[in-house]
Write an enzyme that holds these catalytic residues in place. Structure first.
Site, PDB file in Angstrom:
ATOM      1  N   GLN A  69      -2.114   7.281   1.079  1.00  0.00           N
ATOM      2  CA  GLN A  69      -1.790   8.641   1.665  1.00  0.00           C
ATOM      3  C   GLN A  69      -0.702   8.545   2.589  1.00  0.00           C
ATOM      4  O   GLN A  69       0.180   9.754   2.545  1.00  0.00           O
ATOM      5  CB  GLN A  69      -3.183   9.159   2.475  1.00  0.00           C
ATOM      6  CG  GLN A  69      -2.932  10.581   3.180  1.00  0.00           C
ATOM      7  CD  GLN A  69      -4.262  10.915   3.990  1.00  0.00           C
ATOM      8  OE1 GLN A  69      -4.925   9.967   4.361  1.00  0.00           O
ATOM      9  NE2 GLN A  69      -4.493  12.233   4.300  1.00  0.00           N
ATOM     10  N   GLY A  97       0.732  -1.149   0.031  1.00  0.00           N
ATOM     11  CA  GLY A  97       0.062  -0.183   0.103  1.00  0.00           C
ATOM     12  C   GLY A  97       0.985   1.135   0.010  1.00  0.00           C
ATOM     13  O   GLY A  97       0.626   2.225   0.487  1.00  0.00           O
ATOM     14  N   ASP A 153       2.082  -1.891  -4.521  1.00  0.00           N
ATOM     15  CA  ASP A 153       0.651  -1.618  -4.407  1.00  0.00           C
ATOM     16  C   ASP A 153      -0.015  -2.501  -5.403  1.00  0.00           C
ATOM     17  O   ASP A 153       0.466  -2.999  -6.284  1.00  0.00           O
ATOM     18  CB  ASP A 153       0.346  -0.049  -4.650  1.00  0.00           C
ATOM     19  CG  ASP A 153      -0.794   0.543  -3.765  1.00  0.00           C
ATOM     20  OD1 ASP A 153      -1.783   0.081  -3.975  1.00  0.00           O
ATOM     21  OD2 ASP A 153      -0.627   1.581  -3.137  1.00  0.00           O
ATOM     22  N   ILE A 154      -1.357  -2.124  -5.525  1.00  0.00           N
ATOM     23  CA  ILE A 154      -2.174  -2.966  -6.343  1.00  0.00           C
ATOM     24  C   ILE A 154      -2.022  -2.556  -7.723  1.00  0.00           C
ATOM     25  O   ILE A 154      -2.459  -3.401  -8.808  1.00  0.00           O
ATOM     26  CB  ILE A 154      -3.469  -2.997  -6.064  1.00  0.00           C
ATOM     27  CG1 ILE A 154      -4.414  -4.225  -6.687  1.00  0.00           C
ATOM     28  CG2 ILE A 154      -4.412  -1.689  -6.185  1.00  0.00           C
ATOM     29  CD1 ILE A 154      -5.644  -4.704  -5.857  1.00  0.00           C
ATOM     30  N   TYR A 159     -14.756   0.307   9.244  1.00  0.00           N
ATOM     31  CA  TYR A 159     -13.333   0.618   9.305  1.00  0.00           C
ATOM     32  C   TYR A 159     -13.016   0.483  11.042  1.00  0.00           C
ATOM     33  O   TYR A 159     -11.824  -0.165  11.310  1.00  0.00           O
ATOM     34  CB  TYR A 159     -13.085   2.282   9.043  1.00  0.00           C
ATOM     35  CG  TYR A 159     -11.653   2.645   8.844  1.00  0.00           C
ATOM     36  CD1 TYR A 159     -10.703   2.069   8.039  1.00  0.00           C
ATOM     37  CD2 TYR A 159     -11.393   3.753   9.714  1.00  0.00           C
ATOM     38  CE1 TYR A 159      -9.397   2.160   8.377  1.00  0.00           C
ATOM     39  CE2 TYR A 159      -9.802   4.104   9.869  1.00  0.00           C
ATOM     40  CZ  TYR A 159      -9.124   3.577   9.173  1.00  0.00           C
ATOM     41  OH  TYR A 159      -7.833   3.846   8.971  1.00  0.00           O
ATOM     42  N   LYS A 199     -10.664  -2.352  12.515  1.00  0.00           N
ATOM     43  CA  LYS A 199      -9.264  -1.972  13.131  1.00  0.00           C
ATOM     44  C   LYS A 199      -9.300  -2.520  14.608  1.00  0.00           C
ATOM     45  O   LYS A 199      -8.322  -2.967  14.985  1.00  0.00           O
ATOM     46  CB  LYS A 199      -9.339  -0.623  13.052  1.00  0.00           C
ATOM     47  CG  LYS A 199      -8.674  -0.153  11.737  1.00  0.00           C
ATOM     48  CD  LYS A 199      -7.337  -0.474  11.392  1.00  0.00           C
ATOM     49  CE  LYS A 199      -6.908   0.290  10.008  1.00  0.00           C
ATOM     50  NZ  LYS A 199      -5.683  -0.413   9.574  1.00  0.00           N
TER      51      LYS A 199
END
Length: 313
Positions: A13, A9, A35-36, A143, A147
């Site tokens: 950001q 990733g 990353d993808i 999310y 987490k």
């Protein structure tokens, strides 16, 4: 033994700035960004880059073996507001990518794992001011649920299998190098862009919604510091509270007006207001400060100056 790092990733950001910093610290050849998809960016063009799907265990394992990776930073995730639009995929990505990396560490194929948690693990029943390290956690977003679950699995893998996993609960992160990425706290990035572009900003949160925030440089430094800390200093294996500054949209607007006196802000709260209402207003991060010496450096005024100066360029 040389530290060899894989960032999954790397184009996101946080991943973008983390990759640049890690390459500066450990050398270009020792940091593999992935990353993808392959974007035309410095991350891709100025170092080793591999296309990898965070949900594909075999791809990750192959890269780990190919580059003799010691440390993995798993930064791939679907963020708060985006995750609400696609809950099943958010759960799949946020959870199974973590299992893949934890299982590689359990199998002794890698030595150390960094996995980011978030203030989204807290919920409306959590004390809002000075939220403690150990407290009620009843998240109301996909999310946050992923987490919080991830924190429990990190702790479990550490206690059961001796996996060296480290994590921090990021507050809202503010940076000038990447565009806002679909998070509830991203208004605090977008506001600087709009202030310079058209002198006005319509905020999707109410004027007095106070949230914990941090300038990106502090967050990157914290990430590297916890990974470099001696093993025995990292006493919490779920995730550490991390704090920088807390402010409201009205306060950040006032700070911007010191630089751009004609700047105006309006408020039109949307669905993200409900997410923000369930999160803390400020964070107690005394455990991180005590255990591995964490200290934030940037306040709202210094951050605003840097943001506006760099975005102008």
């Amino acid at each position: 033994m040389t530290t060899k790092i894989l960032i999954i990733g790397a184009c996101g950001q946080i991943g973008t700035e983390l990759t640049i910093k890690l390459r500066a610290v450990y050398g270009n050849d020792n940091v593999i960004a992935s990353d993808i998809r392959k974007l035309n960016s410095d991350i891709v063009n100025k170092g080793i880059f591999e296309v990898v799907n965070a949900l594909d265990y075999n791809q990750i394992e192959h890269l780990v073996e190919q580059y003799q990776i010691t440390d993995v930073y798993l930064m791939a995730a679907l963020l708060s507001a985006t995750a609400e639009k696609n809950p099943a995929f958010a759960w799949d990505l946020n959870m199974n990518s973590l299992f893949h990396v934890l299982n590689l560490a359990k199998a002794k194929k890698i030595k150390k794992v960094f996995w980011p948690s978030s203030i989204a693990v807290f919920g409306p029943t959590t004390p809002r001011e000075n939220t403690p390290q150990y407290t009620i956690m009843e998240p109301t977003t996909v999310y946050g649920i992923s987490k919080q679950t991830g924190e429990r699995w990190c702790e479990y893998y550490h206690h059961q299998y001796g996996v060296d996993v480290r994590s921090i609960r990021y507050p809202g992160l503010i940076s000038w190098t990447t565009e806002p990425g679909g998070g509830t706290t991203d208004y605090a990035v977008d506001i600087y862009h709009k202030a310079l572009d058209n002198g006005t900003f319509e905020c999707f949160l109410s004027k007095d919604t106070k949230l914990p925030m941090m300038y990106m440089d502090d967050a990157i430094r914290a990430t590297i510091e916890i990974m470099q800390a001696d093993n025995e200093k990292v006493k919490i294996r779920s995730a550490y509270n991390l704090a920088g500054i807390s402010f409201t949209p009205a306060q950040i607007a006032e700070e911007i007006k010191k630089h751009l006196p004609n700047f105006t802000i309006t408020y039109k709260p949307d669905s993200r207001q409900n997410i923000a209402n369930s999160w803390p207003a400020s964070i107690d991060d005394s455990f991180a400060r005590e255990d591995w010496g964490w200290k934030h450096q940037y306040e709202m005024d210094s951050m605003t100056t840097i943001m506006l100066e760099n975005l102008k360029k």
